[in-house]
Design a protein around this motif. Structure first.
Motif, PDB file in Angstrom:
ATOM      1  N   ALA A   1       2.865  -4.869  -2.852  1.00  5.41           N
ATOM      2  CA  ALA A   1       3.045  -4.973  -1.401  1.00  5.41           C
ATOM      3  C   ALA A   1       4.301  -4.215  -0.976  1.00  5.41           C
ATOM      4  N   CYS A   2       5.384  -4.386  -1.718  1.00  9.53           N
ATOM      5  CA  CYS A   2       6.628  -3.662  -1.403  1.00  9.53           C
ATOM      6  C   CYS A   2       6.438  -2.164  -1.593  1.00  9.53           C
ATOM      7  N   THR A   3       5.776  -1.763  -2.665  1.00 11.67           N
ATOM      8  CA  THR A   3       5.511  -0.340  -2.914  1.00 11.67           C
ATOM      9  C   THR A   3       4.759   0.273  -1.737  1.00 11.67           C
ATOM     10  N   GLN A   4       3.775  -0.442  -1.225  1.00  8.31           N
ATOM     11  CA  GLN A   4       3.012   0.058  -0.073  1.00  8.31           C
ATOM     12  C   GLN A   4       3.897   0.168   1.166  1.00  8.31           C
ATOM     13  N   LEU A   5       4.738  -0.825   1.407  1.00 12.60           N
ATOM     14  CA  LEU A   5       5.604  -0.788   2.593  1.00 12.60           C
ATOM     15  C   LEU A   5       6.667   0.296   2.480  1.00 12.60           C
ATOM     16  N   TRP A   6       7.097   0.619   1.285  1.00  6.66           N
ATOM     17  CA  TRP A   6       8.052   1.712   1.076  1.00  6.66           C
ATOM     18  C   TRP A   6       7.386   3.078   1.161  1.00  6.66           C
ATOM     19  N   GLY A   7       6.053   3.124   1.105  1.00  6.08           N
ATOM     20  CA  GLY A   7       5.350   4.399   1.124  1.00  6.08           C
ATOM     21  C   GLY A   7       5.342   5.092  -0.225  1.00  6.08           C
ATOM     22  N   ASP A   8       5.535   4.336  -1.304  1.00  6.85           N
ATOM     23  CA  ASP A   8       5.631   4.887  -2.651  1.00  6.85           C
ATOM     24  C   ASP A   8       4.351   4.727  -3.465  1.00  6.85           C
ATOM     25  N   GLY A   9       3.212   4.526  -2.825  1.00  6.28           N
ATOM     26  CA  GLY A   9       1.975   4.251  -3.533  1.00  6.28           C
ATOM     27  C   GLY A   9       1.268   5.459  -4.117  1.00  6.28           C
ATOM     28  N   GLY A  10       1.740   6.659  -3.827  1.00  3.98           N
ATOM     29  CA  GLY A  10       1.096   7.854  -4.370  1.00  3.98           C
ATOM     30  C   GLY A  10      -0.365   7.942  -3.961  1.00  3.98           C
TER      31      GLY A  10
ATOM     32  N   VAL B   1      -1.564   3.240   1.157  1.00  6.95           N
ATOM     33  CA  VAL B   1      -2.235   2.866   2.400  1.00  6.95           C
ATOM     34  C   VAL B   1      -1.519   3.594   3.541  1.00  6.95           C
ATOM     35  N   ASP B   2      -2.262   4.315   4.354  1.00  2.17           N
ATOM     36  CA  ASP B   2      -1.671   5.052   5.471  1.00  2.17           C
ATOM     37  C   ASP B   2      -0.945   4.113   6.425  1.00  2.17           C
ATOM     38  N   ASP B   3       0.288   4.482   6.767  1.00  2.00           N
ATOM     39  CA  ASP B   3       1.078   3.774   7.779  1.00  2.00           C
ATOM     40  C   ASP B   3       1.209   2.274   7.525  1.00  2.00           C
ATOM     41  N   ALA B   4       1.345   1.866   6.274  1.00  2.00           N
ATOM     42  CA  ALA B   4       1.476   0.440   5.945  1.00  2.00           C
ATOM     43  C   ALA B   4       2.801  -0.107   6.466  1.00  2.00           C
ATOM     44  N   GLU B   5       2.714  -1.099   7.333  1.00  2.63           N
ATOM     45  CA  GLU B   5       3.892  -1.745   7.897  1.00  2.63           C
ATOM     46  C   GLU B   5       3.907  -3.248   7.685  1.00  2.63           C
ATOM     47  N   VAL B   6       2.734  -3.847   7.409  1.00  2.07           N
ATOM     48  CA  VAL B   6       2.623  -5.292   7.208  1.00  2.07           C
ATOM     49  C   VAL B   6       1.733  -5.522   5.987  1.00  2.07           C
TER      50      VAL B   6
ATOM     51  N   SER C   1     -11.592  -1.311   0.670  1.00  2.15           N
ATOM     52  CA  SER C   1     -11.301  -0.069  -0.057  1.00  2.15           C
ATOM     53  C   SER C   1      -9.997   0.529   0.459  1.00  2.15           C
ATOM     54  N   LEU C   2      -9.490   1.529  -0.242  1.00  2.04           N
ATOM     55  CA  LEU C   2      -8.238   2.158   0.156  1.00  2.04           C
ATOM     56  C   LEU C   2      -8.290   2.663   1.594  1.00  2.04           C
ATOM     57  N   GLY C   3      -9.389   3.196   2.031  1.00  2.00           N
ATOM     58  CA  GLY C   3      -9.509   3.666   3.407  1.00  2.00           C
ATOM     59  C   GLY C   3     -10.046   2.628   4.364  1.00  2.00           C
ATOM     60  N   GLY C   4     -10.269   1.413   3.876  1.00  2.02           N
ATOM     61  CA  GLY C   4     -10.837   0.353   4.691  1.00  2.02           C
ATOM     62  C   GLY C   4      -9.807  -0.339   5.569  1.00  2.02           C
ATOM     63  N   ARG C   5     -10.256  -1.308   6.319  1.00  2.00           N
ATOM     64  CA  ARG C   5      -9.385  -2.020   7.259  1.00  2.00           C
ATOM     65  C   ARG C   5      -8.311  -2.845   6.557  1.00  2.00           C
ATOM     66  N   PHE C   6      -8.640  -3.461   5.414  1.00  3.71           N
ATOM     67  CA  PHE C   6      -7.696  -4.301   4.670  1.00  3.71           C
ATOM     68  C   PHE C   6      -7.715  -3.909   3.191  1.00  3.71           C
ATOM     69  N   PRO C   7      -7.094  -2.793   2.812  1.00  6.09           N
ATOM     70  CA  PRO C   7      -7.099  -2.393   1.411  1.00  6.09           C
ATOM     71  C   PRO C   7      -6.591  -3.532   0.511  1.00  6.09           C
ATOM     72  N   LEU C   8      -7.387  -3.855  -0.491  1.00  6.44           N
ATOM     73  CA  LEU C   8      -7.138  -5.004  -1.363  1.00  6.44           C
ATOM     74  C   LEU C   8      -6.695  -4.552  -2.750  1.00  6.44           C
ATOM     75  N   ASN C   9      -5.632  -5.175  -3.240  1.00  7.07           N
ATOM     76  CA  ASN C   9      -5.156  -4.966  -4.616  1.00  7.07           C
ATOM     77  C   ASN C   9      -5.143  -3.489  -4.994  1.00  7.07           C
ATOM     78  N   THR C  10      -4.361  -2.743  -4.265  1.00  2.00           N
ATOM     79  CA  THR C  10      -4.336  -1.289  -4.377  1.00  2.00           C
ATOM     80  C   THR C  10      -3.842  -0.790  -5.731  1.00  2.00           C
ATOM     81  N   SER C  11      -3.145  -1.621  -6.492  1.00  2.00           N
ATOM     82  CA  SER C  11      -2.723  -1.217  -7.844  1.00  2.00           C
ATOM     83  C   SER C  11      -3.757  -1.605  -8.889  1.00  2.00           C
ATOM     84  N   GLY C  12      -4.825  -2.227  -8.477  1.00  4.12           N
ATOM     85  CA  GLY C  12      -5.857  -2.661  -9.402  1.00  4.12           C
ATOM     86  C   GLY C  12      -5.848  -4.156  -9.646  1.00  4.12           C
TER      87      GLY C  12
END
Length: 171
Positions: A134-143, A147-152, A106-117
């Motif tokens: 994946a790039c959107t998450q690393l840029w912090g643009d996921g709205g 994913v909090d603090d996504a770096e990888v 889930s979004l708050g889980g350890r490995f958020p999966l397919n966050t755009s659906g």
């Protein structure tokens, strides 16, 4: 589905002054098997995803526990489980119990999966939708889906007779 995704690959120093920081390709894995059909594999639980994942992890010092979000092919639901197992997020044969209550993916889980659906929700552009997310998450643009603090992040597609995966990091 009509859609497009643009991927620009360049040297890091050439991308230093862009609006968004470049995303680094830390490692890549790929596999292509000789059988014409994914359902002809001797072992349907591994397929090309296992070989692509092994190649990816052999090319980096990072490990599955370093990953913050996973964007995995879901054109056929069981292939998502095959990727989860192949990439080492759980042991082989444990994919079902890994995702059973949704807490790990889930979004708050350890490995958020397919966050755009994923393709089932956002359209079937094969691997490009996962790469973009994946790039959107690393840029912090996921709205709302950020994913909090996504770096990888990992983006993976295919998995039957062919498969490919990218391990991406913030630069």
């Amino acid at each position: 589905i009509d859609g497009s995704t643009v991927v620009i690959v360049s040297r890091a120093d050439a991308a230093a002054d862009l609006r968004r920081p470049p995303v680094k390709i830390e490692a890549i894995g790929s596999a292509l098997h000789n059988r014409d059909s994914w359902d002809q594999r001797a072992d349907l639980t591994t397929m090309a995803s296992a070989d692509a994942a092994a190649m990816l992890w052999s090319r980096t010092d990072l490990q599955p526990h370093d990953v913050d979000t996973i964007q995995l092919y879901d054109g056929f639901s069981f292939i998502t489980l095959a990727w989860i197992e192949a990439l080492g997020f759980c042991a082989r044969g444990e994919g079902g119990s890994f995702i059973e209550d949704g807490s790990m993916i889930s979004l708050g889980g350890r490995f958020p999966l397919n966050t755009s659906g994923g393709q089932l929700s956002a359209g079937r552009l094969h691997g490009f939708g996962y790469l973009h997310e994946a790039c959107t998450q690393l840029w912090g643009d996921g709205g709302d889906r950020q994913v909090d603090d996504a770096e990888v992040a990992i983006a993976a597609a295919g998995g039957g007779p062919l498969g490919g995966c990218l391990l991406l990091t913030k630069s």
